[in-house]
Design an enzyme around this catalytic site. Structure first.
Site, PDB file in Angstrom:
ATOM      1  CG  ASN A 125      48.725  79.292  51.680  1.00 21.21           C
ATOM      2  OD1 ASN A 125      48.264  78.435  52.442  1.00 21.21           O
ATOM      3  ND2 ASN A 125      48.416  79.353  50.394  1.00 21.21           N
ATOM      4  CE  LYS A 162      51.030  77.231  48.276  1.00 15.85           C
ATOM      5  NZ  LYS A 162      50.933  77.357  46.835  1.00 15.85           N
ATOM      6  CG  HIS A 220      45.276  79.986  47.121  1.00 15.02           C
ATOM      7  ND1 HIS A 220      45.759  79.177  46.113  1.00 15.02           N
ATOM      8  CD2 HIS A 220      46.353  80.583  47.682  1.00 15.02           C
ATOM      9  CE1 HIS A 220      47.083  79.277  46.081  1.00 15.02           C
ATOM     10  NE2 HIS A 220      47.468  80.132  47.018  1.00 15.02           N
ATOM     11  CD  GLU A 232      47.858  76.226  45.471  1.00  8.53           C
ATOM     12  OE1 GLU A 232      47.589  75.987  46.661  1.00  8.53           O
ATOM     13  OE2 GLU A 232      48.996  76.622  45.109  1.00  8.53           O
ATOM     14  CD  GLU A 288      48.541  84.220  46.171  1.00 11.87           C
ATOM     15  OE1 GLU A 288      49.533  84.204  46.903  1.00 11.87           O
ATOM     16  OE2 GLU A 288      47.778  83.247  46.056  1.00 11.87           O
ATOM     17  N   GLY A 339      54.229  79.018  43.172  1.00 14.08           N
ATOM     18  CA  GLY A 339      54.945  77.756  43.309  1.00 14.08           C
ATOM     19  C   GLY A 339      55.831  77.420  42.127  1.00 14.08           C
ATOM     20  CB  SER A 356      57.737  82.543  43.137  1.00 14.78           C
ATOM     21  OG  SER A 356      57.160  81.331  42.672  1.00 14.78           O
TER      22      SER A 356
HETATM   23  C1  PEP Z   1      50.576  80.907  47.698  1.00 19.39           C
HETATM   24  O1  PEP Z   1      50.392  79.758  48.049  1.00 19.39           O
HETATM   25  O2  PEP Z   1      49.698  81.738  47.873  1.00 19.39           O
HETATM   26  C2  PEP Z   1      51.869  81.257  47.097  1.00 19.39           C
HETATM   27  C3  PEP Z   1      52.075  82.488  46.718  1.00 19.39           C
HETATM   28  O3  PEP Z   1      52.784  80.232  46.955  1.00 19.39           O
HETATM   29  P1  PEP Z   1      54.335  80.403  46.551  1.00 19.39           P
HETATM   30  O4  PEP Z   1      54.899  81.504  47.425  1.00 19.39           O
HETATM   31  O5  PEP Z   1      54.933  79.082  46.852  1.00 19.39           O
HETATM   32  O6  PEP Z   1      54.385  80.792  45.124  1.00 19.39           O
END
Ligand code: PEP
Length: 262
Positions: free
Chosen positions: A9, A11, A104, A106, A175, A181, A219
């Site tokens: 992803n 982003k 997501h 976000e 998630e 992040g 992460s």
């Molecule tokens: C994500 O954006 O779905 C994500 C898991 O980000 P990160 O791996 O940076 O935590």
């Protein structure tokens, strides 16, 4: 046995120049592993909308790049019409998109997307032949209050309710919001417990729940991927930060292709 799926992803990151370098490095790495006869897994990169054409053109230029699929980071809940700024599932299909991230955290947080919005987006994606990757996850406050299962099941149940048996065609990404992040990853056993609960929920609602891939995101990186991916109900990863660094992304792909026992 479900084939593992690793999804990058990106982003809101990238540029024409940076993307080209990343695509070349990822395609070269996947191509080299395939040429060496190493085991494979499914891979996709979810680029920002303006760069979907770049990924598609890259695929057309480079045979090895066919080893990964194109994904989008969102899809409109509407079919077409006066929805300025939205991008429809049919438009995504025009650019060869195979997966779309939906719900997501976000977007749930910054665009106030509700469970119902997410369920509608899933419906549009499925109708266009795109596999939605439905994100669910609890905040730190919710985890500390012992509400993790309640939250993720509520988020998934809205999708099941609106889409019925078609849900066997989705992928799910667990998630935990506190892990995205932040560099803080769920312990493999913690993640496995939530994945098992989601699988049980799917099993109670639809036939063929065993074919739904449940990815972990939050992460995941080159160092922790193997242990997470060795869990029986973790069928891959949704990768943010580490997907922007080709060597790290390739290490996660290698760990998914050949998961070791935890
Ligand atoms: C994500 O954006 O779905 C994500 C898991 O980000 P990160 O791996 O940076 O935590």
């Amino acid at each position: 046995m479900r084939r593992k799926l690793v999804v990058g992803n990106w982003k809101m990151n990238g540029s024409l120049q940076d993307n080209e370098a990343l695509l070349v490095a990822v395609a070269d790495g996947i191509g080299a592993a395939a040429a060496a006869g190493k085991p494979a897994c499914d891979v996709a990169v979810c680029a920002p909308f303006p760069y979907l054409a770049q990924v598609r053109d890259f695929q057309a230029r480079r045979a090895a790049a066919a080893l990964f699929d194109i994904g989008a980071q969102d899809v409109s809940q509407h079919e077409n019409g006066a929805f300025t700024g939205d991008v429809s599932a049919a438009m995504l299909r025009d650019f060869g998109v195979r997966y779309a991230i939906v719900g997501h955290s976000e977007r749930r947080q910054h665009q106030a997307e509700s469970d119902v919005n997410v369920a509608l987006k899933v419906k549009r994606a499925l109708a266009a032949g795109i596999t939605p990757i439905v994100c669910v996850g609890e905040s730190l406050r919710e985890r500390e209050a012992g509400m993790t299962e309640f939250i993720v099941k509520r988020q998934l149940s809205a999708v099941i309710h609106l889409n019925g048996p078609c849900v066997s065609e989705i992928a799910v990404a667990y998630e935990p919001v506190w892990a995205i992040g932040t560099g803080q990853t769920a312990m493999p056993q913690q993640a496995q417990a939530v994945h098992a609960a989601l699988r049980a929920q799917l099993g109670a609602a639809i036939d063929r729940a065993d074919r739904v891939r449940i990815l972990y995101g939050g992460s995941m990186n080159a160092a922790n991927a193997a242990e997470l991916l060795a869990q029986p109900d973790i069928d891959g990863g949704l990768i943010g930060g580490a997907a922007l660094k080709a060597p790290d992304f390739l290490k996660i792909i290698a760990a998914a292709a050949c998961p070791k026992a935890a």
